[in-house]
Design a protein around this motif. Structure first.
Motif, short mmCIF file in Angstrom:
data_model
loop_
_atom_site.label_atom_id
_atom_site.label_comp_id
_atom_site.label_asym_id
_atom_site.label_seq_id
_atom_site.Cartn_x
_atom_site.Cartn_y
_atom_site.Cartn_z
N GLY A 3 0.79 -1.21 0.00
CA GLY A 3 0.00 0.00 0.00
C GLY A 3 0.82 1.26 0.00
O GLY A 3 0.29 2.35 -0.13
N GLY A 4 2.16 1.16 0.13
CA GLY A 4 3.01 2.33 0.08
C GLY A 4 3.26 2.76 -1.35
O GLY A 4 2.81 2.14 -2.29
N ALA A 5 3.98 3.88 -1.51
CA ALA A 5 4.33 4.36 -2.85
C ALA A 5 5.78 4.80 -2.82
O ALA A 5 6.17 5.62 -1.98
N PHE A 6 6.57 4.24 -3.66
CA PHE A 6 7.99 4.62 -3.66
C PHE A 6 8.58 4.40 -5.05
O PHE A 6 8.04 3.64 -5.86
N ASP A 7 9.68 5.08 -5.30
CA ASP A 7 10.41 4.94 -6.56
C ASP A 7 11.79 4.41 -6.27
O ASP A 7 12.42 4.79 -5.28
N VAL A 8 12.22 3.54 -7.14
CA VAL A 8 13.62 3.10 -7.08
C VAL A 8 14.23 3.49 -8.41
O VAL A 8 13.79 3.02 -9.46
N THR A 9 15.17 4.39 -8.38
CA THR A 9 15.78 4.87 -9.64
C THR A 9 17.25 4.48 -9.67
O THR A 9 17.91 4.40 -8.64
N SER A 10 17.73 4.25 -10.86
CA SER A 10 19.14 3.91 -10.99
C SER A 10 19.81 4.85 -11.99
O SER A 10 19.19 5.26 -12.98
N VAL A 11 21.02 5.17 -11.72
CA VAL A 11 21.82 6.07 -12.57
C VAL A 11 23.18 5.42 -12.76
O VAL A 11 23.77 4.95 -11.80
N THR A 12 23.62 5.38 -14.00
CA THR A 12 24.95 4.80 -14.22
C THR A 12 26.00 5.86 -13.92
O THR A 12 25.89 7.02 -14.34
N VAL A 13 26.99 5.46 -13.17
CA VAL A 13 28.06 6.37 -12.75
C VAL A 13 29.39 5.70 -13.08
O VAL A 13 29.58 4.52 -12.80
N THR A 14 30.27 6.44 -13.68
CA THR A 14 31.59 5.89 -14.00
C THR A 14 32.66 6.69 -13.29
O THR A 14 32.71 7.92 -13.41
N GLY A 15 33.45 5.99 -12.54
CA GLY A 15 34.59 6.62 -11.91
C GLY A 15 35.76 6.62 -12.87
O GLY A 15 36.14 5.57 -13.38
N VAL A 16 36.25 7.80 -13.17
CA VAL A 16 37.34 7.90 -14.16
C VAL A 16 38.52 8.65 -13.57
O VAL A 16 38.36 9.42 -12.61
#
Lengths: 496, 223
Positions: free
Chosen positions: A175-188
């Motif tokens: 019954g909850g509401a949430f988002d799970v977002t992903s972002v690609t990150v590159t360590g250079v």
């Protein structure tokens, strides 16, 4: 006399000339188109690979993924751990926000000291290490947990661990509401602009990373991602629970492919925030010269038995999807179809030339009787065939250009999927609402649309002209040889 | 001058051996007009091909002046044909796609004559056979007699010592035959050509200074 005779013969035998020229034209046009499309597919693959590995990267060093182990960092999924102080609880539930920077699923890391080993290998002119990460953010509201005993003490106390999305749901309430977002990150490596992912991007705004950024919480974003998120240079974003200042935005140098990552941060910061101190996931290697690549690869494989060393060709094989299908179609069916049609065209030219020589037995016998040498007659026949081939070549060139122009006008889009650990293109945004129990969250494979362009190069033009010359000379040589074998007395007797 | 000593020519045809010439010995002096007659298959054309350096005898010796045609390599035979021998064929053997002028020029091609001179000499040759106004016509636009005149012009343009004619009037009507023969006789007389004509036509043969009869590969003189 040579040209007069040649011109009169070709004009006087228009049907034969037309048949040979049409055959050659079709074959040459087909070869041109296949060659050009093949070059386009190669360019598209290269664009995809460059966006991932950077321009000028000849080899990459990575480590094959091992089987996932439960509880291991970067293993089956991301675990969100919330303490009692995390979130804000109201009568309706608890609002939580947490982000974690972890190694990409399916990516294995190895010790950064491998970079030193790579740089020490003969023939390596430059090398740069990267660490491919994914920043996963959990943001939403959880309902007030049930109070009965079956829900367990953890939930009742408001302190516990959210299961990773890949692990299945914690079960029991919703019954909850949430988002799970992903972002690609590159360590250079901020100092390495010539090689690595940042070599395949160009600055859209602000500045790039430089050696002074080592240890700093600064980030360069993909311009498209920045626009989507409404973030500009000077703003801050949260990565792994840490505020990063956006110092620049970049776009891909290739019109055909996107950048490799949503965000680029200094390598040491990436290692620190992901808990991967001293670890890297890939090394981009540039060889001193193209001819050194096989030797460098062999030396690297010997020096690094635990790592995987790949050339651009190896990497090209990792590009799949319709681009991969197009590549294999061109290299198999297209190639053999071209060879078959070309062989048929050459055969037609040869047969018609031989037939022409047979029909002109009396003519050549007469010329021999009045003193023409075999060489002169062979030259005449070869010259006629060569010009027929060149007429076919010119028509084929025009036909080929038209075919290539049609392909470029259509500009077919090909989907490409990189099966390597580093996914091509910026990461998408995962979003879920409702209860737990979703599928894999941070997809290791991502699909990119690549526009196929068939380039017309001097090489393609030279190939067409070369084939026309070869076809004409081949037919002429065989026809001329046959003409030279005619004995003048027999040639005259055969029609007497 | 031609000298033939015991010339024999045999062909293999399937299982059979054909003796086209049998032990032929004769001399043809420079400037003589010779007619060769005989039945079909008697060896006339074979003898003409030997005289024209188009083929070599199976045995025996043929010489044209100092040159031994029977032992000469192909390239040298080609050179002899290009410089010293002219041919006229029954079927004219003109190249159908070339004009009369260009057909005549083909005879000067192996001599390496420059284009300008080649054109001039071809024009003169066509004028000498009465076809100055037909230089730019292709063979299909010419009558049989005119085509044979072009062939004669082609044979003469290189100013050969010998002219060999294989049934030169065989495809022509009587009036044209006489015109062609008159032309050949005139050229023979004016230029001192050695002229050898193979013919079935006794009217043509009678105009020759010397008549040879060839039957079953054997030559006999006729009065």
């Amino acid at each position: 006399m040579f040209f007069t005779y040649l011109r009169r013969e070709l004009a006087g035998r228009r049907r034969q000339t037309a048949i040979i020229a049409v055959g050659m034209a079709l074959a040459i046009a087909l070869v041109m188109i296949v060659n050009s499309v093949s070059a386009g597919v190669r360019d598209a693959q290269a664009a995809v690979l460059e966006s991932v590995y950077g321009v000028g990267t000849d080899l990459t060093v990575s480590q094959a993924s091992g089987p996932p182990e439960g509880g291991e960092e970067g293993g089956p999924g991301v675990r969100f751990e919330f303490g009692t102080e995390d979130g804000e609880t109201t009568d309706d539930g608890t609002t939580l926000s947490n982000s974690r920077l972890t190694v990409d699923r399916g990516t294995s890391t190895f010790d950064a000291s491998v970079l030193d080993t790579v740089e020490a290998v003969d023939g390596v002119s430059a090398a740069s290490a990267t660490l491919s990460l994914t920043n996963v953010t959990f943001d939403g509201e959880l309902p007030e947990p049930p109070t009965d005993q079956s829900s367990g003490d953890q939930a009742a106390a408001g302190d516990g661990t959210m299961p990773a999305p890949g692990e299945g749901g914690g079960g029991g309430f919703g019954g909850g509401a949430f988002d799970v977002t992903s972002v690609t990150v590159t360590g250079v490596d901020p100092a390495a602009e010539a090689i690595g992912p940042l070599s395949a991007v160009e600055l859209a705004d602000g500045r790039g990373l430089d050696s002074g950024d080592t240890g700093e919480y600064v980030v360069v974003l993909d311009a498209e991602y920045a626009t989507t998120e409404g973030v500009a240079v000077g703003d801050t974003i949260d990565l792994g629970g840490t505020e990063f200042e956006v110092v620049g935005t970049v776009t891909s140098t290739s019109a055909d492919a996107a950048t490799a990552s949503n965000a680029y941060i200094p390598l040491d910061v990436a290692q620190e925030l992901s808990g991967m101190d001293g670890q890297i996931s890939d090394i981009s290697v540039q060889a001193a010269s193209a001819s050194d690549i096989p030797a460098v690869k062999a030396d690297l494989e010997e020096a690094l038995p635990d790592q995987t060393v790949s050339t651009q060709e190896d990497l090209a094989a990792s590009v799949s999807g319709s681009l991969g299908s197009a590549s294999s179609l061109i290299s198999s069916l297209g190639l053999w179809l071209s060879v078959a049609v070309l062989a048929a065209a050459f055969l037609i030219a040869i047969l018609f030339t031989i037939q022409g020589v047979t029909r002109r037995t009396r003519e050549f016998g007469t010329l021999k009787a009045i003193g023409w040498s075999n060489r002169r007659i062979t030259g005449q026949v070869a010259g006629e065939s060569l010009v027929q081939g060149l007429i076919g070549g010119a028509a084929g060139l025009a036909l080929g250009f038209i075919g290539i122009a049609v392909i470029n006008a259509i500009s077919p889009s090909l989907a490409t999927t990189s099966s390597s650990a580093m996914a091509a293109g910026p990461g998408g945004e995962g979003g879920m609402a409702g209860g737990f129990g979703g599928g894999p969250m941070a997809a290791a494979q991502e699909t990119t649309e690549v526009v196929l362009n068939a380039p017309v190069t001097l090489g393609v033009v030279a190939l067409a002209v070369g084939l026309a010359v070869v076809g004409g000379l081949l037919a002429g040589a065989i026809g001329g040889w046959r003409a030279s074998k005619l004995r003048p007395a027999e040639a005259l007797r055969s029609v007497a | 001058m031609y000298t033939l000593e015991n010339v024999t020519k045999t062909y293999r045809q399937k299982e059979r051996t054909i003796h086209a010439l049998k032990d032929v010995s004769l001399t043809i002096p420079t400037g003589q007009l010779v007619a060769i007659q005989g039945p079909t298959g008697g060896g006339k054309s074979t003898l003409l091909q030997m005289l024209g350096a188009l083929d070599r005898p199976t045995s025996g010796r043929i010489s044209l002046g100092e040159a031994d045609l029977s032992g000469m390599p192909d390239a040298k035979l080609g050179r002899i044909r290009a410089t010293e021998i002219g041919f006229v064929f029954q079927g004219f053997n003109l190249i159908p796609t070339l004009t009369a002028q260009e057909n005549v020029e083909t005879a000067l091609e192996p001599l390496g004559v420059p284009a300008e001179e080649r054109r001039r000499r071809a024009t003169e040759a066509l004028v000498s056979v009465g076809l100055g106004d037909r230089a730019h016509h292709v063979p299909s636009e010419l009558s049989g007699g005119q085509q044979q005149r072009v062939a004669i012009a082609r044979a003469l343009v290189k100013e050969p010592d010998v002219l060999l004619a294989d049934e030169p009037t065989g495809n022509l009507d009587e009036q044209t035959r006489d015109e062609i023969m008159a032309l050949l006789e005139g050229l023979h007389r004016d230029r001192g050509l050695t002229l050898v004509i193979v013919t079935h036509d006794s009217a043509v043969a009678r105009r020759a200074e010397r008549r040879l009869h060839l039957k079953h590969g054997t030559v006999t003189e006729r009065a």
